[in-house]
Each structure stands twice: as C-alpha cells, then as structure tokens.
Design a protein around this motif. Structure first.
Motif, short mmCIF file in Angstrom:
data_model
loop_
_atom_site.label_atom_id
_atom_site.label_comp_id
_atom_site.label_asym_id
_atom_site.label_seq_id
_atom_site.Cartn_x
_atom_site.Cartn_y
_atom_site.Cartn_z
N GLU A 1 -1.93 -10.86 4.19
CA GLU A 1 -2.23 -9.56 4.41
C GLU A 1 -1.31 -8.62 4.54
N GLN A 2 -0.14 -9.11 5.20
CA GLN A 2 1.02 -8.31 5.54
C GLN A 2 1.75 -7.85 3.96
N ALA A 3 1.65 -8.71 3.33
CA ALA A 3 2.27 -8.66 1.80
C ALA A 3 1.46 -7.28 1.24
N VAL A 4 0.21 -7.60 1.13
CA VAL A 4 -0.72 -6.66 0.72
C VAL A 4 -0.36 -5.36 1.39
N THR A 5 -0.17 -5.25 2.71
CA THR A 5 -0.10 -4.05 3.24
C THR A 5 1.35 -3.34 3.03
N GLY A 6 2.35 -4.26 3.30
CA GLY A 6 3.57 -3.74 3.55
C GLY A 6 4.47 -4.34 2.26
N ILE B 1 0.79 -1.17 0.13
CA ILE B 1 -0.05 -0.14 -0.19
C ILE B 1 0.80 1.24 0.01
N SER B 2 1.87 1.05 0.92
CA SER B 2 2.67 2.62 0.96
C SER B 2 3.56 2.68 -0.14
N GLY B 3 4.14 1.51 -1.02
CA GLY B 3 4.86 1.71 -2.10
C GLY B 3 4.16 1.75 -3.27
N ALA B 4 2.87 1.55 -3.46
CA ALA B 4 2.30 1.60 -4.78
C ALA B 4 1.48 3.18 -4.91
N GLY B 5 2.42 4.04 -4.99
CA GLY B 5 2.09 5.30 -5.42
C GLY B 5 1.39 5.75 -6.59
#
Length: 602
Positions: free
Chosen positions: A512-517, A151-155
C-alpha cells in the motif's frame, strides 16, 4: 444557466489534448486544472463555457453530456490548440465511460439492450498478433510507470499517457486491459482529489488487475467482450429485495436487487454520470424515487425494493442485468417478505457455503460475475460497539453462527445514511436482525451492510413504518428513534475475542505504501525490511518474507548519473516484483478470510 458541474470527457480526448502540450506547459497542468475546476461553468444547450479572463472564453461542446472529440474543446486564447486552458479543462472534467463498456459505477444503466460484442470463438485462442503484443507490452510499461509514481506523482500527464495507451489497445480489440487502465485513472483522480468514495484498497486492486491483465492473461481474456450480451429468458416473476445507492467519482444512482421464483438474483438500475461529487448522494436518493424503466411498470425503484414485478419477454445478461428493450412487458405485482419464499431460501444457505461463494466471486471480472454472488444473507444478533484487530475505531459488532462479525457501512460517503443507521443499531445490543451485506475480505469476519430487517423468532424487533414492509435500505433511509425497540439494556454485552493473527500486515503495508508514495516510498529501508522479513519467517510465512525482500530490492535497484541523481526510467522490474507480492497477498488474504468465518452450518 450557471452550473458547477462539468461534462464528461472521453478518454481519448484527454490523451490527445494533453499530448499536444509542450513539456513546459505539462509541468503546469495539474495546478492549472485545480484552478479551473473552481471556476463557474455556464451551460447553454450542449455547450459548457468557462470564462478564463475578460477576453478569453473556453467552450466544451458535449452533445449528450460528453465531449467526444478534441475539436469540441475550443479556447479563445492565442496559443490554442496547444494552450494550457484546453488541457486543464479536459483534466478537470470527469472521465467518461467508453461507449462500448459498462460505467465505472458498475453496476448498470437503464439503456436499451445492445448486442454483445463477443469474441469470435475461432480466433479467441489464437496467439496475439505482433501489433496486439506490442500494445499489451506498451500498456504494461505505462502501468508500471503509474505505479512507480504513486498517487502524488501520477498527475495529469501520467494519467493522459495511460489513457492514450489504453485507447490504442482498445482499437485493437484488447478491451479488458483498456477498461482496467481507465479504472486506474478514475481511482487515481479520486485519490488525488480526496473524494469520499476513495479507498486505498480499491486503487491497489486496480493497479494489480491492470498489471495482471497485461502480464498473465490469455489471448481470450485480453480480448474479452466489451459489452454484455442480453439473452431472452421468457417470463419472470420477480420479488424485490432491497435498493442500494450507487455513488462513485463519476456516477450516481440506484440499483434494486430482485429475486425470481428459482432464487436467482437480478438487478434493475438507474445510474447516470455526474460532475459534482458533493451532490452524488443526493442524486442517488433522487434516482430511488424515479420510475422503473421496465415495460409498463408504474412504480419507483424504492417501491420495487419491496414490491414485485411480472415480466414477459424478459432479457438478462449473465451477470443478472435485466434488459429494458421494446419487447419487454412488465407490470407491478405483490412482493414477498424476507421470511417468505422464494426470498427466504437465500438465508437458508449455510454460512460457510455463502462465504466460499463470495470469495470465489472476487476472482471473476465484474462483467462476468453472477448477480449477487458476492452478497451474504445472514441472521445476526447485535452485540454493540467494539474494536477489531488492526483498528482502534469502534465498530458495530454482532454474533453470527457463534462468531463475532464486524458490521461496516457499505459505503463511506458521509452523506449516505449507512453510518448513522449503524450507529443507531449499535445502541440496541441483543437485537436480532436479518441482514444483507457484502463480504469484506479480512482476517476476521467483516460485512458491509446494505439492508436489514427484523429476524424471525422471539426477541426485540425494529418498529419500522408499515410502508417499509419490515425492511430498511440502510443507504437510502434513516432509522428514527421511534423505530428502535423501546426496552434497551443500559449495559453492553462483551464481544467475543478475536483470534490472534499472523503478522501478514508486514507485507500488506509496503504494498500500500508503494501505491500511495510510489517506488521512492520503499527506497532506503533495507535494514527495516530485513527485520520485517525475519519476523515473517519466524511466523511461518517464508514466501511472504522472500517476496518482501524482493520488493525492496527491486525498489532500490535504480541507476544514478555522474552527479548521483536517480534517473531510472524503466520501472517494469519493480512493478513485476510488486505484482508478485500483491498476487500472493491476495491469495493468502482470501484463505485467512475463509478460515475466520464459522465452519459449521448457519
């Protein structure tokens, strides 16, 4: 006039404008978009303007509320058209649904029926052409990059690349993966903005469906029709069931569910784009009071939820969407209570059969899913607040066919009435209810409530106002203290215990951790992953243990340069391992959910 809302922007416009930026400006895009989103917007006709400084004005020309070409985004600065302002504007504005697809809110809009663009049967099963195969492969790789970024990296730049690749696939007729890519971007934006309707499970499902579509689907499936086809069904006698607010990151409105004499469900909706999530709930409530656009009917959507319609020349899609064409004639008619035919037969279906139907519906794409196939119609008795496995927050518990069911808000938007109504119901243990909700797939029975009514038979009952016709739309109307039974016990009955569950969360959590981070969230955890894999094997989940190990191995398999810095650019192997684990998790979760519900007749 001053307006805080932005027009929507077509996906291909976002891709084109962002790709025109230099690499230096792309690094500044996310920050610039966040600053621009807070500036006042002035609308004059079809033009939305934003003042950048004393000398620079940015203008978005959006006929019908949507920017359709890159030339419609104009900036007065010296760096245009490759300026940061244009790219920031299309990034801050909501993403428009493609004209040839349904809205992300789903559900439906009251537009005129349009001919379906069904795939030609003769060519549907033909192998993909080299150009189509290349487009699918390119989209799969970009989707893998988006997953690996998190999420944070997919700008904004990553999102624009996904939209650009999806647009190229759409031009080749690969509608389904293109639509799924747009869904991923929409949900990524909701996650990054911490919007109320964001759910991590929805974003994970969007990633899984996109990777699945670009990896496993047949030529017919990737060439699926972009539009739904309306078919003439003649005369219909419809009875209102309930009204449901539709609130998403980009759309707001209302959907009314109706049933015909044969017990078949259909929907009538009024859903429109919005550019201000804080007003979405208010817009949904306003839509409920607007007139139904169907023939000559003179009633609002809220009225239709409790009344009826007699329709001639009706048209309907396979998913139950009613058409509003010029030939359709409709007049108001009497409705039916939930304990009267043909409505009552919805509650006559045994609970296990309903659960099986709803779980099967989850495997069908939204545009092909029969209307209401994911809904459950249950008679329950309120137990009161309690906790369920995996959560410490109190939830409303109820008894259904001998099992304890957790009743949840259908939507978590804070300005909708769901949460307040469930809190009011929790104060009345022993209250029998007849409810409609969506099955929430979990290892214990969970239902997201949409509407409720007093259950037939003895016992305390809700004292609803006469105009409610003994039912309440839980997202649109609020229960008052006077609506609750006057005689309420002071102590709550104890809820039935939930059966212990296998440690399946050990696989779900890293997914879910992969999706988030992103990919980096799973690196450096080899020792812990080995311990968790042993726990899964000891619980009889050997396949889950194998997939968990493969996922962590793929995440850690990254190349480094001579200085020890990571420079892996190919994330396809990681995404493939994640997809395999996610598909397995999907199947096991479905099986566990089916086993959790009652096995006998309702």
């Amino acid at each position: 006039m001053t307006d805080t809302r932005w027009p929507t922007v077509a996906a291909e416009v976002v891709a084109e404008v962002v790709s025109a930026l230099s690499a230096r400006l792309q690094k500044r895009l996310d920050g610039a978009a966040a600053k621009l989103a807070d500036r006042p917007v002035v609308r004059t006709g079809d033009d939305w303007s934003v003042r950048i400084d004393d000398e620079t004005v940015l203008v978005l020309h959006a006929p019908g509320g949507t920017v359709r070409t890159a030339d419609d985004v104009r900036c007065g600065c010296l760096l245009t058209p490759g300026c940061l302002h244009r790219a920031a504007a299309v990034t801050a504005a909501p993403l428009a649904a493609p004209a040839d697809e349904r809205t992300p809110a789903d559900r439906q809009t009251p537009a005129e029926p349009v001919p379906g663009t069904a795939v030609d049967e003769a060519s549907a099963e033909e192998p993909l052409t080299p150009a189509e195969a290349e487009a699918v492969d390119r989209l799969r790789r970009v989707a893998a990059d988006a997953l690996a970024a998190g999420i944070s990296g997919a700008g904004s730049v990553q999102q624009a690349e996904l939209l650009r690749t999806a647009h190229q696939a759409r031009l080749l007729g690969l509608h389904r993966p293109a639509a799924l890519a747009a869904t991923v971007v929409t949900r990524l934006r909701a996650a990054r903005a911490a919007e109320p309707d964001h759910r991590l499970a929805d974003l994970a499902a969007a990633h899984r469906e996109l990777l699945d579509a670009t990896t496993m689907l047949t030529p017919r499936q990737v060439r699926a029709a972009a539009r739904q086809t309306y078919r003439e069904v003649g005369s219909l006698r419809l009875y209102g069931l309930f009204a449901e607010p539709v609130v998403s990151a980009t759309h707001a409105g209302v959907t009314v569910w109706v049933v015909d004499d044969d017990g078949k469900l259909a929907t009538v909706s009024d859903v429109t784009p919005h550019a201000d999530p804080t007003e979405a709930a208010q817009l949904a409530g306003a839509a409920a009071g607007r007139p139904v656009r169907l023939g000559d009917a003179t009633l609002s959507h809220r009225d239709l939820a409790r009344a009826g319609l007699a329709v001639q020349g009706a048209t309907r899609t396979d998913s139950g969407r009613l058409g509003a064409g010029a030939k359709v004639r409709a007049v108001r008619a009497a409705g039916a209570g939930w304990d009267e035919e043909p409505v009552a037969r919805l509650w006559a279906e045994p609970v296990p059969a309903q659960v099986e139907r709803a779980l099967a519906a989850g495997r069908i794409p939204h545009e092909q899913r029969p209307a209401g196939s994911d809904l459950l119609f249950l008679d329950v008795t309120v137990l009161g607040p309690g906790t369920v496995p995996g959560s410490t927050a109190p939830q409303l518990l109820a008894e259904c066919a001998g099992s304890t069911v957790a009743l949840l808000p259908a939507q978590d938007h804070p300005r909708l009435a769901f949460a307040a109504n469930l809190a009011a119901l929790a104060s009345v243990p022993g209250l029998p209810l007849r409810v409609v909700g969506r099955l929430e797939r979990a290892t214990h029975p969970r239902l997201r409530l949409l509407a409720a009514a007093p259950a037939p038979g003895p016992g305390p009952v809700l004292n609803l106002p006469p105009e409610y016709r003994d039912r309440i739309n839980l997202g649109l109307e609020r229960l008052q203290h006077a609506d609750l039974p006057p005689d309420r016990p002071e102590t709550l009955p104890s809820a039935a215990a939930f059966a212990p569950q296998p440690p399946f969360h050990l696989l779900t959590r890293p997914l879910e951790q992969a999706v988030t981070g992103g990919r980096r969230a799973l690196t450096g955890r080899a020792d812990r992953a080995a311990v968790e894999a042993r726990r899964l094997r000891s619980a009889g989940l050997a396949t889950a243990a194998q997939l968990l190990t493969a996922l962590h191995t793929a995440a850690a398999d990254q190349e480094r340069d001579v200085f020890g810095r990571l420079h892996t650019t190919d994330h396809l192997a990681f995404a493939t391992a994640w997809l395999a684990a996610a598909r397995y998790q999907e199947e096991v979760a479905t099986a566990l959910c089916a086993a959790a519900w009652p096995t006998g007749a309702a």
